[in-house]
Design a protein around this motif. Structure first.
Motif, PDB file in Angstrom:
ATOM      1  N   GLU A  65       0.821  -1.222   0.000  1.00 62.81           N
ATOM      2  CA  GLU A  65       0.000   0.000   0.000  1.00 62.81           C
ATOM      3  C   GLU A  65       0.843   1.256   0.000  1.00 62.81           C
ATOM      4  OE1 GLU A  65      -0.254  -2.554   1.960  1.00 62.81           O
ATOM      5  OE2 GLU A  65      -2.049  -2.475   3.183  1.00 62.81           O
ATOM      6  N   THR A  66       2.095   1.120   0.388  1.00 65.21           N
ATOM      7  CA  THR A  66       2.966   2.297   0.420  1.00 65.21           C
ATOM      8  C   THR A  66       3.115   2.922  -0.959  1.00 65.21           C
ATOM      9  OG1 THR A  66       4.158   0.960   2.012  1.00 65.21           O
ATOM     10  CG2 THR A  66       5.110   3.067   1.467  1.00 65.21           C
ATOM     11  N   LEU A  67       2.790   2.164  -1.995  1.00 60.51           N
ATOM     12  CA  LEU A  67       2.863   2.720  -3.342  1.00 60.51           C
ATOM     13  C   LEU A  67       1.561   3.408  -3.753  1.00 60.51           C
ATOM     14  CD1 LEU A  67       4.747  -0.105  -5.309  1.00 60.51           C
ATOM     15  CD2 LEU A  67       5.694   1.975  -4.334  1.00 60.51           C
ATOM     16  N   SER A  68       0.536   3.243  -2.976  1.00 58.70           N
ATOM     17  CA  SER A  68      -0.758   3.812  -3.363  1.00 58.70           C
ATOM     18  C   SER A  68      -0.915   5.224  -2.791  1.00 58.70           C
ATOM     19  CB  SER A  68      -1.890   2.899  -2.901  1.00 58.70           C
ATOM     20  OG  SER A  68      -3.110   3.308  -3.496  1.00 58.70           O
ATOM     21  N   TYR A  69      -2.114   5.761  -2.906  1.00 59.06           N
ATOM     22  CA  TYR A  69      -2.397   7.044  -2.278  1.00 59.06           C
ATOM     23  C   TYR A  69      -2.280   6.867  -0.771  1.00 59.06           C
ATOM     24  CZ  TYR A  69      -4.603   8.168  -6.796  1.00 59.06           C
ATOM     25  OH  TYR A  69      -4.856   8.380  -8.120  1.00 59.06           O
TER      26      TYR A  69
END
Lengths: 493, 493
Positions: A161-165
């Motif tokens: 999720e660190t790559l998402s918003y």
């Protein structure tokens, strides 16, 4: 430093395919200087060291240095080495910096009134590196290797999720690391929850302007003050009220004066931008009291207070406030590097949740890897160590510039006494047009900013803002000399 | 995929210090699932592979899998492996996503009217990853190693200014690479000079709203449409006018109708958000003609058009325009990953210089290493290859979701026919309250967005927007099943 020039040249040499090695080295160095990649005043590596680094003979390097010296690109001083000349023979620098006027064409599509107004008052310089651009730290010292190591290590085990918003005003580990740091280093009173990470102080202020102010609301700004505050506030429909700055920063009207209370009061109390004034305790308390009485919120921009030399640190205004009516703005632009685009706010408790939602809604979050790397960088002590190291370096550079001004011009030209920050003011007599003088220096490849453009109204003081952060102490006198040389004839008139 | 779960577990195992290896593995996996780090529907590595990766015995892995299966965290299907259950036994997910209402406290400091309005209509979800969140690509497939390699290589030879503020609307190599790409892939007509790099489509639109529109100006937005357009436009004082969308996207009023011309027309012609409608050539030409006659500017948000399956690509509206009255917005949020926060605009010639200055003035530039890495990533062909690979993957996932809907509910529930993008609409009968239905699913750990919240006025259609990008094709039927199960009883009433 040596490695950077070496790397740059090695890269140029690798790309060039024709000509003798000597010619290619000459071209590479000349082009790097002309393009501003190696800034005026930079000390070059000793010929012996550069030769070793590039894997060429020392004669090749010496021949290139000599030719560039004969052409005026380099200068040598006995015992201190070879330097890039402060004033370059050709002002090809103009290629980097197209005159702002070009952008002001009114052909074609019409801008909005607020847009036109913004451009008419635009303050951002077209150049953001080198002697004597204010506002920029010496990014050459940023510990890239340490940063990359942490980043690589984290990258392997980050949740996807660190790559998402992102939501919640940034990543929790950075909020935690910052809260710990700010409590100790800046006497800021806060929990990690109160911290909102932004992409720069402009974004911090944009969010406050939108969420706390209606169009037409009054906001006090310092006079002289930072152009960025004004631009962001005005484009959001606010009425900026310039309030005079004296030796202690923002002045307050007499108790009995009739005042229309402002919604926000924007101040730089630890190191006023650009004058360098430090707000004393009595003034701080008076400001806090007045703001509370008026129901105004104080926005404290603590942009470079990590760099305070010799004296006791000046704690943040936020830590002194009883009423929770101070919003603290901080940034990594001066302590690490501007291109990182990472800043933060410490919000009063009651605003935290609402402003975090608004932040996601208006800008959407992200930058997970950067924020988590930064958290680890702080947590492991690299941040504090870097700040300490740079503080010492800037202290020497400031001292060297003060000495150069004193020796080449005289005591009267030193515009402030505060020992802090990345810039100082060269005070000019009121009859000298600092805008024209600065523009003339720019033509000669020396970058300064005239004090009077930091005023909204008539400039009460004239001067040049000189950023000394990127100039090595040993090169300072030489780098400053063109300014003194240009100024002396004007003074004798 | 396998490596990501493996890395995550290895990291957990390394941190835990007590308990048997089996217990630690069980804890690590259970916590990862509960915290949402391993999303529902994810296929886990085969026990043999995971055992090898972690350096533990296969029995240890199998024991952990079995216990988690008996507790409902995992499910197995013969021949296809072990999956994280679509509906988890405990909804600890709520810890990640505090209810939005919490943030709406009106204690303490009052917000501005525009701020209150923004929060009242806030559209950003508190969750940005997993089945079936729309708007998020499968970031697990982002080629991190290639990216890091380029970044490291560049880092060694970047000019030092790359760490400072940037000007000129971003770095030239990225503008060049993008211009080359857009000409071929999207039939956009542009030179590199026309490209302005931003930190997201929200920033692109914010700049246009401020620089091109005065407060009170009318802007057409699609109904239903993207909440982000509306939020950014309205906070900047503009009047958003919802314009109905049909099977071909934005509708136009009859020729003879009296229309107050809007300043901007915001459209998503290649793949309307959220309905998926594609604007045909006749409608495109009519829109361009009308905009020109009215003196309106068209803002074309081409957010996910790289993902068009099977059919010929739909070229950008911008390339069709004769009058230079289309501003094209693109983003890397869907093709690479959202947290990168990199988007761009293609501006009409006459706006280029002025908007680049305004961009520096309002947001200040930076992100040098990211932008130059991205330029190289595109130039070396990695970008096109990644898009191709993901297009194939998303096509399979879309197909799998359509099949699941057809089989578990029926043809009538497929809300659109366009073969593109990262989401589709599950059409619901008008009498079903999609907001309540979506909220109920959320309680069970299934994330969807109700169609009716994308309407400014009364919702003409009901449905769920399902993002299929993060769900593997093999897991799709199982991941969708809880939605069908929850829906069927409602239909029989």
């Amino acid at each position: 430093m040596r490695t950077l020039v070496g790397d740059l040249l090695a890269c140029h040499l690798g790309q060039a395919t024709s000509g003798t090695l000597g010619k290619r080295l000459y071209d590479a160095l000349q082009q790097s200087i002309q393009a501003g990649m190696v800034a005026p005043g930079t000390r070059l590596p000793a010929s012996r060291d550069l030769a070793k680094e590039l894997g060429v003979s020392r004669n090749t390097v010496m021949a290139a240095y000599e030719q560039l010296q004969s052409e005026g690109y380099l200068s040598t001083r006995a015992g201190s080495g070879t330097f890039v000349s402060a004033v370059l023979p050709e002002s090809d620098l103009s290629a980097i910096a197209p005159p702002v006027a070009e952008g002001r064409s009114t052909d074609g599509i019409t801008l909005s009134r607020r847009g036109e107004q913004l451009l008419n008052r635009a303050g951002a310089s077209q150049r953001q590196w080198g002697a004597f651009m204010p506002g920029v730290p010496d990014v050459r010292h940023f510990p890239q290797k340490t940063w990359r190591k942490i980043s690589r290590r984290l990258n392997l085990r980050l949740p996807v999720e660190t790559l998402s918003y992102s939501q919640h005003g940034g990543y929790a580990p950075l909020q935690q690391a910052l809260a710990d740091y700010l409590r100790v280093a800046r006497s800021v009173k806060c929990t990690p929850e109160q911290i909102l990470i932004t992409s720069g102080t402009h974004q911090s202020l944009d969010l406050l302007a939108k969420m706390l102010c209606n169009p037409g609301d009054r906001v006090w700004v310092e006079e002289p003050g930072y152009w960025g505050h004004r631009s962001v506030l005005e484009i959001n429909g606010l009425e900026t009220v310039p309030v005079t700055v004296d030796d202690e920063g923002l002045t307050l009207p007499a108790e009995e004066a009739h005042v229309s209370p402002p919604r926000l009061i924007c101040v730089t109390p630890s190191h006023q931008y650009p004058t360098g004034a430090v707000m004393g305790l009595a003034r701080r308390k008076a400001l806090l009291d007045r703001a509370q009485a008026w129901g105004s919120l104080i926005v404290e921009d603590d942009y470079d207070s990590e760099f305070r030399f010799g004296e006791n640190p000046v704690p943040a205004l936020q830590g002194l406030a009883q009423a929770g009516n101070v919003i603290y703005l901080g940034t990594f632009s001066k302590t690490l590097y501007p291109g990182l685009r990472t800043s933060y706010m410490v919000l009063p408790d009651s605003l935290t949740a609402r402003l975090k939602i608004a932040h996601s809604e208006l800008y959407r979050g992200g930058y997970g890897l950067t924020q988590l790397t930064l958290a680890e960088f702080i947590r492991e002590g690299h941040y504090a160590a870097h700040v300490r190291r740079m503080r010492q370096l800037y202290s020497q550079r400031r001292e060297a510039l003060v000495t150069a001004i004193r020796q080449q011009l005289g005591e009267a030209f030193i515009g402030q006494e505060s020992h802090a920050g990345l810039h100082l003011i060269l005070a000019l007599p009121q009859e000298i047009d600092d805008v024209a003088f600065s523009a003339g220096l720019e033509q000669a490849g020396v970058w300064t900013r005239p004090l009077s453009v930091y005023y909204m109204g008539v400039a009460k003081r004239r001067g040049l803002i000189l950023g000394y952060a990127c100039v090595e102490a040993e090169a300072m006198a030489e780098t400053f000399r063109p300014i003194a040389r240009a100024l002396l004839p004007l003074l004798q008139r």
